[in-house]
Design a protein around this motif. Structure first.
Motif, PDB file in Angstrom:
ATOM      1  N   ALA A   1     -14.633  12.425  -2.272  1.00  0.00           N
ATOM      2  CA  ALA A   1     -13.594  13.454  -2.242  1.00  0.00           C
ATOM      3  C   ALA A   1     -12.509  13.082  -1.236  1.00  0.00           C
ATOM      4  CB  ALA A   1     -14.206  14.805  -1.896  1.00  0.00           C
ATOM      5  N   THR A   2     -12.923  12.582  -0.075  1.00  0.00           N
ATOM      6  CA  THR A   2     -11.950  12.147   0.931  1.00  0.00           C
ATOM      7  C   THR A   2     -11.088  11.011   0.391  1.00  0.00           C
ATOM      8  OG1 THR A   2     -13.555  12.714   2.666  1.00  0.00           O
ATOM      9  CG2 THR A   2     -11.677  11.346   3.306  1.00  0.00           C
ATOM     10  N   GLU A   3     -11.738  10.045  -0.254  1.00  0.00           N
ATOM     11  CA  GLU A   3     -11.008   8.894  -0.785  1.00  0.00           C
ATOM     12  C   GLU A   3     -10.023   9.314  -1.868  1.00  0.00           C
ATOM     13  OE1 GLU A   3     -14.255   6.461  -1.980  1.00  0.00           O
ATOM     14  OE2 GLU A   3     -14.509   5.540  -0.003  1.00  0.00           O
ATOM     15  N   HIS A   4     -10.381  10.319  -2.667  1.00  0.00           N
ATOM     16  CA  HIS A   4      -9.462  10.809  -3.695  1.00  0.00           C
ATOM     17  C   HIS A   4      -8.189  11.352  -3.051  1.00  0.00           C
ATOM     18  CE1 HIS A   4      -7.877  12.886  -7.211  1.00  0.00           C
ATOM     19  NE2 HIS A   4      -7.829  13.991  -6.491  1.00  0.00           N
ATOM     20  N   VAL A   5      -8.337  12.143  -1.994  1.00  0.00           N
ATOM     21  CA  VAL A   5      -7.170  12.698  -1.310  1.00  0.00           C
ATOM     22  C   VAL A   5      -6.306  11.576  -0.736  1.00  0.00           C
ATOM     23  CG1 VAL A   5      -6.424  14.133   0.632  1.00  0.00           C
ATOM     24  CG2 VAL A   5      -8.337  14.873  -0.801  1.00  0.00           C
ATOM     25  N   ALA A   6      -6.949  10.582  -0.138  1.00  0.00           N
ATOM     26  CA  ALA A   6      -6.197   9.457   0.427  1.00  0.00           C
ATOM     27  C   ALA A   6      -5.442   8.691  -0.656  1.00  0.00           C
ATOM     28  CB  ALA A   6      -7.152   8.526   1.184  1.00  0.00           C
ATOM     29  N   ARG A   7      -6.061   8.540  -1.835  1.00  0.00           N
ATOM     30  CA  ARG A   7      -5.385   7.851  -2.932  1.00  0.00           C
ATOM     31  C   ARG A   7      -4.167   8.642  -3.419  1.00  0.00           C
ATOM     32  NH1 ARG A   7     -10.617   6.797  -4.788  1.00  0.00           N
ATOM     33  NH2 ARG A   7     -10.460   8.541  -6.259  1.00  0.00           N
ATOM     34  N   VAL A   8      -4.322   9.954  -3.532  1.00  0.00           N
ATOM     35  CA  VAL A   8      -3.210  10.799  -3.977  1.00  0.00           C
ATOM     36  C   VAL A   8      -2.046  10.682  -3.000  1.00  0.00           C
ATOM     37  CG1 VAL A   8      -2.477  13.195  -4.296  1.00  0.00           C
ATOM     38  CG2 VAL A   8      -4.644  12.424  -5.272  1.00  0.00           C
ATOM     39  N   ASN A   9      -2.323  10.728  -1.710  1.00  0.00           N
ATOM     40  CA  ASN A   9      -1.255  10.643  -0.714  1.00  0.00           C
ATOM     41  C   ASN A   9      -0.606   9.268  -0.709  1.00  0.00           C
ATOM     42  OD1 ASN A   9      -1.410  13.303   0.195  1.00  0.00           O
ATOM     43  ND2 ASN A   9      -3.081  12.831   1.599  1.00  0.00           N
ATOM     44  N   ALA A  10      -1.416   8.220  -0.895  1.00  0.00           N
ATOM     45  CA  ALA A  10      -0.854   6.873  -0.943  1.00  0.00           C
ATOM     46  C   ALA A  10       0.051   6.708  -2.171  1.00  0.00           C
ATOM     47  CB  ALA A  10      -1.975   5.835  -0.960  1.00  0.00           C
TER      48      ALA A  10
END
Length: 412
Positions: free
Chosen positions: A112-121
């Motif tokens: 879930a954390t990685e998904h948020v980081a991908r969206v922001n990137a």
């Protein structure tokens, strides 16, 4: 009720290719995940959807894949977040923390954390940082994610201190020092054990409200959390593709949140009082699901197929264990474990190979079960499953690639 869609639902899906044959026949069979994926996305494409994808009103995302292969779906941006916020803002036990403007800190799977980081990137047009900082882990102005490790049992002291520092930073933004904690029950229990081991209680500000979601939360984990918090601890049920459907309250009763939805319950086997959850939903206008087999299982008050009388979400249909007495769900084994000893934390029933089944378990205090507890556990599992069982104490149980635990292992 036969679960067939209403005329209003039929009107909303009339242009979607996957439903053409059903509309022509006048009957809709159950919709399974493989059927959704077959021919995707053309089997869902309409002129309105094509336009929505082009202008950013719809997007492709993947389901979590916790208990099945990850499934690609189409939905509005922040579909799940908006569903969460609506439920939080309306829940009688915790709506006050929404109305007070509490920040939401999410302690859950690293996926879930990685998904948020991908969206922001993606918004920045850059590759995601392999170790995203706090800014990269903010979903919006109100929600941030803190976990950066797959297995919370492996958190080191410096990681825990970092997470506690980020939690405290969220708390400090509120004039009354309040924040809302969103979590997997397992992850929060692991955090409490780490805090206790290293004497970090002064660094952990108590939340004003807690929602645990993301996966089934065992009886003993709920009990353990309730012992540590005076605030409401609410159970939440939903999925990536559907949004949120039900929430618990402080007394353990479930409340439906079925706007744009209807639910039918079908027995998982003839005569069984375990029901599979079948959902018709037009909440997501770009991918409405008609008689969708969610894969989730429930029990009801009185064992009747009434969605208004659900008393327990008891696991996944694909993880049912066949026994001489009928299928057994995760919640059924969990009840036996909770009755045998409140000290059991993680557990996994291993039924592969010859000989008795093995029940691998860890405890909150790290000590094996006593003789009486061991005997009660073995007897409870044997009565439930119809096969002998050997409980085995472990210091650690592995977590799945999804960041969630499997209660059943049937391989050799």
């Amino acid at each position: 009720m036969d679960g067939q869609p209403t005329a209003e639902v039929r009107a909303q899906i009339k242009d979607i290719p996957i439903y053409r044959d059903s509309l022509a026949r006048g009957h809709f069979p159950l919709l399974d995940k493989p059927e959704i994926a077959r021919g995707f996305p053309d089997n869902w494409m309409t002129p309105a959807l094509a336009t929505a994808l082009e202008n950013g009103d719809a997007e492709f995302v993947l389901s979590t894949g916790t208990n099945h292969a990850r499934m690609q779906i189409i939905r509005p941006p922040y579909f799940l977040l908006r569903s969460y916020y609506q439920l939080w803002s309306e829940h009688p036990d915790i709506a006050h923390t929404w109305q007070e403007g509490c920040r939401r800190v999410s302690l859950t799977t690293v996926l879930a954390t990685e998904h948020v980081a991908r969206v922001n990137a993606a918004k920045r047009g850059t590759a995601p940082d392999p170790s995203p900082g706090p800014t990269d882990r903010r979903l919006d102005s109100r929600t941030s994610y803190v976990n950066l490790r797959l297995d919370p049992a492996r958190w080191e002291r410096d990681e825990v201190l970092r997470m506690l520092g980020e939690i405290d930073a969220a708390r400090q933004t509120h004039p009354r020092g309040w924040y809302h904690l969103d979590c997997s029950g397992y992850h929060l229990a692991h955090l409490l054990l780490k805090i206790g081991r290293w004497g970090l209680w002064d660094a952990f500000p108590p939340p004003a409200s807690i929602i645990h979601a993301y996966e089934y939360t065992p009886v003993n984990v709920r009990r353990f959390l309730a012992q540590h918090f005076a605030c409401p601890v609410i159970d939440l049920f939903g999925s990536t593709e559907l949004g949120y459907l039900y929430s618990g309250d402080r007394r353990g009763r479930y409340r439906p949140h079925l706007d744009g939805m209807s639910v039918e319950l079908l027995p998982v086997a003839p005569g069984s009082e375990i029901f599979q959850l079948i959902v018709t939903s037009v909440r997501n206008p770009y991918m409405p699901l008609v008689r969708y087999r969610s894969g989730d299982c429930v029990r009801t008050e009185g064992g009747v197929p009434d969605p208004e009388r659900i008393v327990r979400f008891c696991g996944r249909e694909k993880e049912l264990l066949p026994t001489p007495h009928g299928p057994v769900a995760q919640g059924d084994l969990d009840d036996r474990i909770g009755a045998a000893s409140p000290r059991i934390f993680l557990h996994q029933l291993r039924t592969g190979g010859d000989g008795p089944a093995r029940l691998a378990y860890t405890t909150f205090d790290g000590a094996p079960l006593t003789g009486a507890e061991h005997t009660a556990l073995a007897a409870g599992v044997r009565e439930l499953t119809g096969r002998d069982c050997r409980p085995e104490h472990h210091d650690h149980l592995p977590i799945g690639a999804s960041g969630k635990y499997a209660w059943l292992a049937t391989g050799a």
